[in-house]
Design a protein around this motif. Structure first.
Motif, PDB file in Angstrom:
ATOM      1  N   VAL A 170      82.326 -28.015  35.819  1.00 28.18           N
ATOM      2  CA  VAL A 170      82.578 -28.548  34.479  1.00 28.18           C
ATOM      3  C   VAL A 170      81.319 -28.319  33.637  1.00 28.18           C
ATOM      4  O   VAL A 170      80.220 -28.697  34.029  1.00 28.18           O
ATOM      5  CB  VAL A 170      82.932 -30.049  34.508  1.00 28.18           C
ATOM      6  N   THR A 171      81.507 -27.662  32.491  1.00 25.17           N
ATOM      7  CA  THR A 171      80.370 -27.286  31.646  1.00 25.17           C
ATOM      8  C   THR A 171      80.377 -28.060  30.323  1.00 25.17           C
ATOM      9  O   THR A 171      81.398 -28.614  29.918  1.00 25.17           O
ATOM     10  CB  THR A 171      80.416 -25.782  31.314  1.00 25.17           C
ATOM     11  N   LEU A 172      79.219 -28.064  29.678  1.00 23.24           N
ATOM     12  CA  LEU A 172      79.086 -28.718  28.381  1.00 23.24           C
ATOM     13  C   LEU A 172      79.638 -27.829  27.271  1.00 23.24           C
ATOM     14  O   LEU A 172      80.417 -28.262  26.433  1.00 23.24           O
ATOM     15  CB  LEU A 172      77.606 -29.033  28.132  1.00 23.24           C
ATOM     16  N   TYR A 173      79.224 -26.571  27.272  1.00 28.19           N
ATOM     17  CA  TYR A 173      79.643 -25.625  26.226  1.00 28.19           C
ATOM     18  C   TYR A 173      80.468 -24.496  26.820  1.00 28.19           C
ATOM     19  O   TYR A 173      80.059 -23.898  27.802  1.00 28.19           O
ATOM     20  CB  TYR A 173      78.419 -24.975  25.574  1.00 28.19           C
ATOM     21  N   GLN A 174      81.581 -24.219  26.221  1.00 29.89           N
ATOM     22  CA  GLN A 174      82.364 -23.044  26.565  1.00 29.89           C
ATOM     23  C   GLN A 174      83.614 -23.041  25.709  1.00 29.89           C
ATOM     24  O   GLN A 174      84.084 -24.108  25.316  1.00 29.89           O
ATOM     25  CB  GLN A 174      82.748 -23.044  28.058  1.00 29.89           C
ATOM     26  N   ASP A 175      84.124 -21.884  25.404  1.00 30.98           N
ATOM     27  CA  ASP A 175      85.270 -21.806  24.501  1.00 30.98           C
ATOM     28  C   ASP A 175      86.582 -22.164  25.192  1.00 30.98           C
ATOM     29  O   ASP A 175      87.449 -22.787  24.615  1.00 30.98           O
ATOM     30  CB  ASP A 175      85.399 -20.389  23.917  1.00 30.98           C
ATOM     31  N   LYS A 176      86.713 -21.729  26.442  1.00 31.99           N
ATOM     32  CA  LYS A 176      88.000 -21.910  27.119  1.00 31.99           C
ATOM     33  C   LYS A 176      87.776 -21.977  28.625  1.00 31.99           C
ATOM     34  O   LYS A 176      86.698 -21.686  29.120  1.00 31.99           O
ATOM     35  CB  LYS A 176      88.932 -20.738  26.785  1.00 31.99           C
ATOM     36  N   ILE A 177      88.823 -22.367  29.340  1.00 28.04           N
ATOM     37  CA  ILE A 177      88.760 -22.387  30.801  1.00 28.04           C
ATOM     38  C   ILE A 177      88.676 -20.950  31.302  1.00 28.04           C
ATOM     39  O   ILE A 177      89.404 -20.073  30.846  1.00 28.04           O
ATOM     40  CB  ILE A 177      89.992 -23.098  31.396  1.00 28.04           C
ATOM     41  N   ASP A 178      87.752 -20.711  32.219  1.00 27.99           N
ATOM     42  CA  ASP A 178      87.553 -19.378  32.781  1.00 27.99           C
ATOM     43  C   ASP A 178      87.611 -19.503  34.304  1.00 27.99           C
ATOM     44  O   ASP A 178      87.601 -20.606  34.853  1.00 27.99           O
ATOM     45  CB  ASP A 178      86.190 -18.831  32.329  1.00 27.99           C
ATOM     46  N   PHE A 179      87.664 -18.380  34.986  1.00 30.23           N
ATOM     47  CA  PHE A 179      87.681 -18.391  36.448  1.00 30.23           C
ATOM     48  C   PHE A 179      86.693 -17.365  36.983  1.00 30.23           C
ATOM     49  O   PHE A 179      86.597 -16.253  36.461  1.00 30.23           O
ATOM     50  CB  PHE A 179      89.084 -18.055  36.985  1.00 30.23           C
ATOM     51  N   ILE A 180      85.939 -17.740  38.007  1.00 27.32           N
ATOM     52  CA  ILE A 180      85.105 -16.798  38.755  1.00 27.32           C
ATOM     53  C   ILE A 180      85.485 -16.972  40.217  1.00 27.32           C
ATOM     54  O   ILE A 180      85.401 -18.085  40.759  1.00 27.32           O
ATOM     55  CB  ILE A 180      83.592 -17.066  38.554  1.00 27.32           C
TER      56      ILE A 180
END
Length: 211
Positions: A170-180
């Protein structure tokens, strides 16, 4: 109390110990009337106490105030920025708790020693969360965080027979849900909806269980 922008500044004035309206006004850069309204709203919400002309706060009150602001329509991402990393973890745990997850915070396992920020357990599946309260990060640092969280999840499974677990960042800044590597990277402002849809999306998410 309906959310207004001055209430965001008010979070900076929640400092353990006693604070006067004048001090609160100086710290939050609001006017005296707004400061008094915000401080009295905290008291009404059961956050802090008032004695004579001072308001007294404890550790954890800032997180409680942040949660009240979110309930009253405050922007989750802007509020998260004003929290420290410990409060940020508390906010993630609070969101899970509000959705009927059992919560474990800062679980430490030994041999090897690892720490898991937040674990939410419901319907036999554990969500193992690494909270990243970073202002900036690259794809390389996120990939490294994912690799480490997968390893922590494997260690958790080894020490928790019969468990099934999902690593999540879970991140503070990011535009959208991503997957790695099928591990979800979820911005805090989308975490609530991610949890709501979690069980419906399990097939697309990396799940680790006992073989």
């Amino acid at each position: 109390m309906k959310f207004h922008q001055n209430m965001l500044s008010g979070l900076n004035g929640i400092i353990p110990g006693g604070i006067s309206i004048e001090d609160f006004t100086a710290i939050t850069k609001t006017n005296t009337d707004d400061s008094e309204k915000i401080l009295n709203w905290y008291i009404k919400c059961g956050i802090g106490t008032k004695q004579e002309n001072k308001y007294y706060f404890e550790d954890g009150d800032k997180l409680k105030a942040a949660i009240e602001l979110i309930k009253n329509g405050g922007p989750l991402d802007e509020i998260s920025v004003l929290l420290n990393w410990k409060d940020f973890e508390g906010l993630v745990a609070e969101i899970l708790y509000s959705k009927n997850f059992a919560i474990i915070k800062n679980l430490v396992l030994t041999k090897p020693r690892i720490e898991i920020d937040v674990i939410g357990i419901r319907l036999g599946i554990a969500m193992l969360i690494d909270c990243k309260h970073w202002k900036r990060y690259s794809s390389t640092t996120l990939s490294s965080a994912v690799t480490k969280q997968i390893e922590r999840t494997k260690q958790y499974i080894l020490k928790t027979p019969g468990a099934m677990a999902v690593p999540v960042i879970v991140t503070l800044y990011q535009d959208k849900i991503d997957f790695i590597n099928k591990v979800p990277i979820v911005p805090i402002f989308q975490f609530s909806s991610f949890v709501d849809e979690f069980y419906g999306n399990l097939e697309q998410i990396k799940t680790i269980g006992t073989n």
